[in-house]
Design an enzyme around this catalytic site. Sequence first.
Site, PDB file in Angstrom:
ATOM      1  N   THR A   1       0.806  -1.230   0.000  1.00 17.67           N
ATOM      2  CA  THR A   1       0.000   0.000   0.000  1.00 17.67           C
ATOM      3  C   THR A   1       0.839   1.280   0.000  1.00 17.67           C
ATOM      4  OG1 THR A   1      -0.155  -0.351   2.377  1.00 17.67           O
ATOM      5  CG2 THR A   1      -2.080  -0.942   1.054  1.00 17.67           C
TER       6      THR A   1
ATOM      7  N   CYS B   1      17.339   5.234  -4.798  1.00 15.51           N
ATOM      8  CA  CYS B   1      16.821   5.752  -6.074  1.00 15.51           C
ATOM      9  C   CYS B   1      17.755   6.744  -6.781  1.00 15.51           C
ATOM     10  CB  CYS B   1      15.440   6.367  -5.867  1.00 15.51           C
ATOM     11  SG  CYS B   1      15.284   7.233  -4.303  1.00 15.51           S
TER      12      CYS B   1
ATOM     13  N   GLN C   1      15.175  16.086  -5.345  1.00 14.65           N
ATOM     14  CA  GLN C   1      14.409  14.857  -5.157  1.00 14.65           C
ATOM     15  C   GLN C   1      12.942  15.106  -4.836  1.00 14.65           C
ATOM     16  OE1 GLN C   1      18.301  12.839  -3.097  1.00 14.65           O
ATOM     17  NE2 GLN C   1      16.384  11.758  -2.793  1.00 14.65           N
TER      18      GLN C   1
ATOM     19  N   SER D   1       7.695  11.930  -3.377  1.00 13.90           N
ATOM     20  CA  SER D   1       7.327  10.505  -3.322  1.00 13.90           C
ATOM     21  C   SER D   1       8.494   9.655  -2.827  1.00 13.90           C
ATOM     22  CB  SER D   1       6.841  10.013  -4.689  1.00 13.90           C
ATOM     23  OG  SER D   1       7.841  10.234  -5.665  1.00 13.90           O
ATOM     24  N   GLY D   2       9.698  10.200  -2.917  1.00 11.01           N
ATOM     25  CA  GLY D   2      10.875   9.489  -2.423  1.00 11.01           C
ATOM     26  C   GLY D   2      10.847   9.277  -0.916  1.00 11.01           C
TER      27      GLY D   2
ATOM     28  N   GLU E   1      21.074   9.946   2.922  1.00 11.74           N
ATOM     29  CA  GLU E   1      21.050   9.810   1.461  1.00 11.74           C
ATOM     30  C   GLU E   1      22.440   9.966   0.833  1.00 11.74           C
ATOM     31  OE1 GLU E   1      18.194   8.870   0.454  1.00 11.74           O
ATOM     32  OE2 GLU E   1      17.770   9.527  -1.580  1.00 11.74           O
TER      33      GLU E   1
ATOM     34  N   LYS F   1      24.566   6.986   1.388  1.00 14.06           N
ATOM     35  CA  LYS F   1      24.132   5.831   0.584  1.00 14.06           C
ATOM     36  C   LYS F   1      24.692   5.933  -0.834  1.00 14.06           C
ATOM     37  CE  LYS F   1      19.676   4.990   2.826  1.00 14.06           C
ATOM     38  NZ  LYS F   1      18.245   5.230   2.742  1.00 14.06           N
TER      39      LYS F   1
ATOM     40  N   ARG G   1      15.467  17.922  -1.097  1.00 16.09           N
ATOM     41  CA  ARG G   1      14.060  17.595  -1.372  1.00 16.09           C
ATOM     42  C   ARG G   1      13.385  18.815  -1.980  1.00 16.09           C
ATOM     43  NH1 ARG G   1      12.723  12.569  -1.379  1.00 16.09           N
ATOM     44  NH2 ARG G   1      13.296  12.188   0.786  1.00 16.09           N
TER      45      ARG G   1
ATOM     46  N   HIS H   1      13.416  12.158  -9.705  1.00 17.14           N
ATOM     47  CA  HIS H   1      14.557  12.851  -9.111  1.00 17.14           C
ATOM     48  C   HIS H   1      15.455  13.365 -10.244  1.00 17.14           C
ATOM     49  CE1 HIS H   1      13.148  11.214  -5.446  1.00 17.14           C
ATOM     50  NE2 HIS H   1      14.089  10.333  -5.186  1.00 17.14           N
TER      51      HIS H   1
HETATM   52  P1  NAP Z   1       5.840   3.805   2.469  1.00 20.56           P
HETATM   53  O1  NAP Z   1       5.071   4.618   1.492  1.00 20.56           O
HETATM   54  O2  NAP Z   1       5.974   4.285   3.859  1.00 20.56           O
HETATM   55  O3  NAP Z   1       5.219   2.313   2.471  1.00 20.56           O
HETATM   56  C1  NAP Z   1       5.594   1.325   3.411  1.00 20.56           C
HETATM   57  C2  NAP Z   1       4.768   0.075   3.237  1.00 20.56           C
HETATM   58  O4  NAP Z   1       5.125  -0.878   4.256  1.00 20.56           O
HETATM   59  C3  NAP Z   1       3.251   0.277   3.365  1.00 20.56           C
HETATM   60  O5  NAP Z   1       2.565  -0.670   2.579  1.00 20.56           O
HETATM   61  C4  NAP Z   1       3.016  -0.023   4.859  1.00 20.56           C
HETATM   62  O6  NAP Z   1       1.693  -0.456   5.121  1.00 20.56           O
HETATM   63  C5  NAP Z   1       3.971  -1.182   5.064  1.00 20.56           C
HETATM   64  N1  NAP Z   1       4.366  -1.299   6.464  1.00 20.56           N
HETATM   65  C6  NAP Z   1       4.851  -0.320   7.263  1.00 20.56           C
HETATM   66  N2  NAP Z   1       5.110  -0.810   8.493  1.00 20.56           N
HETATM   67  C7  NAP Z   1       4.766  -2.125   8.470  1.00 20.56           C
HETATM   68  C8  NAP Z   1       4.799  -3.165   9.434  1.00 20.56           C
HETATM   69  N3  NAP Z   1       5.257  -2.967  10.673  1.00 20.56           N
HETATM   70  N4  NAP Z   1       4.374  -4.407   9.068  1.00 20.56           N
HETATM   71  C9  NAP Z   1       3.927  -4.625   7.798  1.00 20.56           C
HETATM   72  N5  NAP Z   1       3.873  -3.688   6.840  1.00 20.56           N
HETATM   73  C10 NAP Z   1       4.291  -2.444   7.181  1.00 20.56           C
HETATM   74  O7  NAP Z   1       7.331   3.605   1.943  1.00 20.56           O
HETATM   75  P2  NAP Z   1       7.869   3.581   0.421  1.00 20.56           P
HETATM   76  O8  NAP Z   1       8.297   4.928  -0.013  1.00 20.56           O
HETATM   77  O9  NAP Z   1       6.927   2.801  -0.409  1.00 20.56           O
HETATM   78  O10 NAP Z   1       9.235   2.778   0.584  1.00 20.56           O
HETATM   79  C11 NAP Z   1       9.297   1.373   0.801  1.00 20.56           C
HETATM   80  C12 NAP Z   1      10.756   0.947   0.869  1.00 20.56           C
HETATM   81  O11 NAP Z   1      11.389   1.262  -0.385  1.00 20.56           O
HETATM   82  C13 NAP Z   1      11.573   1.689   1.940  1.00 20.56           C
HETATM   83  O12 NAP Z   1      12.526   0.816   2.493  1.00 20.56           O
HETATM   84  C14 NAP Z   1      12.245   2.810   1.156  1.00 20.56           C
HETATM   85  O13 NAP Z   1      13.427   3.279   1.756  1.00 20.56           O
HETATM   86  C15 NAP Z   1      12.521   2.107  -0.175  1.00 20.56           C
HETATM   87  N6  NAP Z   1      12.637   2.981  -1.355  1.00 20.56           N
HETATM   88  C16 NAP Z   1      11.715   3.955  -1.573  1.00 20.56           C
HETATM   89  C17 NAP Z   1      11.820   4.741  -2.719  1.00 20.56           C
HETATM   90  C18 NAP Z   1      10.840   5.844  -3.032  1.00 20.56           C
HETATM   91  O14 NAP Z   1      11.075   6.587  -4.011  1.00 20.56           O
HETATM   92  N7  NAP Z   1       9.748   5.997  -2.281  1.00 20.56           N
HETATM   93  C19 NAP Z   1      12.849   4.512  -3.633  1.00 20.56           C
HETATM   94  C20 NAP Z   1      13.763   3.489  -3.387  1.00 20.56           C
HETATM   95  C21 NAP Z   1      13.630   2.728  -2.241  1.00 20.56           C
HETATM   96  P3  NAP Z   1       0.556   0.612   5.555  1.00 20.56           P
HETATM   97  O15 NAP Z   1       0.194   1.385   4.307  1.00 20.56           O
HETATM   98  O16 NAP Z   1      -0.548  -0.268   6.007  1.00 20.56           O
HETATM   99  O17 NAP Z   1       1.158   1.460   6.615  1.00 20.56           O
END
Ligand code: NAP
Length: 339
Positions: A13, A151, A177, A180-181, A203, A206, A227, A234
């Site tokens: 989600t 990313c 950036q 959405s990141g 960041e 990394k 940001r 980005h």
């Molecule tokens: P996000 O929007 O915060 O989504 C996190 C997801 O994990 C949601 O589905 C959330 O569910 C679920 N979640 C959170 N806590 C949980 C728990 N305790 N047990 C089970 N599910 C849980 O984060 P995101 O931006 O999609 O990023 C996800 C990962 O990808 C991160 O590690 C981030 O660093 C990495 N990443 C992100 C990007 C980017 O551009 N966004 C790029 C590269 C890598 P709910 O919705 O129910 O809370």
Amino acid sequence: MDKKIKVAVIGATGAVGQVFMWMLSDHPWFEIAYATASASRIGLKYASTVHWVMPLEMPKNIRDIEVKEFNFAAMKEAGVTIVFSALPAEVAREAEPQLRENGFYVFSNAASMRYDSNVPILIPEANLESLDLIKKQGYPETGFVVTNANCVTTGLAMAVAPLRKHGIKSIMVHSYQSVSGAGYPGLSSFDITDNCIPFIKGEEEKIEKEIKKILSIDPEVYAFTVRVPVLFGHLEAVWLDFEQDVELQDVIDDWNNFKVVCDLPSTPALPVEYGSDNTFPQPKYAFWGNPRGMVVYTGRLKKKNGKIGFLLLVNNVVKGAAGGSIQNAEAFVQRFNLI
Ligand code: NAP
């Protein structure tokens, strides 16, 4: 392929999870057999609980998928072999090693295992051979974890990979950036509207670590990450110092020849596309290309005092996250003959 490989999306989600669900909804090799989110959503239909932030319509065939609990036995019962992880790093730190121990093939976006010596940070166009590290994790007897890069690093690695042969002495990168990141809900609108925030925790470190691991190079890296009030994509301003003398036309030729290095469903015909117009690239092109969001766009190429400078655009949630992971899973399936 007669029968598609059953996959799970963990964290379905979030910003990255939504891209997984969208891209996997009509994937030629994979089908979604299981999706999880945090506990409060268990038992709900995907469309009724997700806050859909994608700029594309939600595919009809994912709307009624039920959000399930994170349960290894249930995932196995559903026939899942490949798990796509879009969990926050602190949750992934516990969950991903457990998934591996339970025999799943995990493709993760989280940073928690990226720096383990037997875990690849895979970008198929740049370091396909690093996939063989999964054998050091015990594959095929056990499961494994393959990560994709941060990313910003993904965009940078894509643009620099075809230029590696000239010898990279130093990399200077400044990023712009999108919000959405930071995931959903991410930053407060009060902080980011009409504003830029000149710090993104962890960041810059990394980028420095990951570019070296992915490209097996050891340049000096100077990074600033900022940001900006943009939804997706980005932008990165890059300066490269080479060991050899490199002309602008060499760089354009290297990008243009960097094609079909790996023939996978999610690999664009030309993965790095250069545009000479001086207003190119812009974040509003983040979902351009085929597959959408998988092309890294470059422009504003110039040379000064022997250094080469350019701007690049990477879609952080597609090529820089879920799309990159799907491409990594495709590379695994192809390299280890699971087709
Ligand atoms: P996000 O929007 O915060 O989504 C996190 C997801 O994990 C949601 O589905 C959330 O569910 C679920 N979640 C959170 N806590 C949980 C728990 N305790 N047990 C089970 N599910 C849980 O984060 P995101 O931006 O999609 O990023 C996800 C990962 O990808 C991160 O590690 C981030 O660093 C990495 N990443 C992100 C990007 C980017 O551009 N966004 C790029 C590269 C890598 P709910 O919705 O129910 O809370």
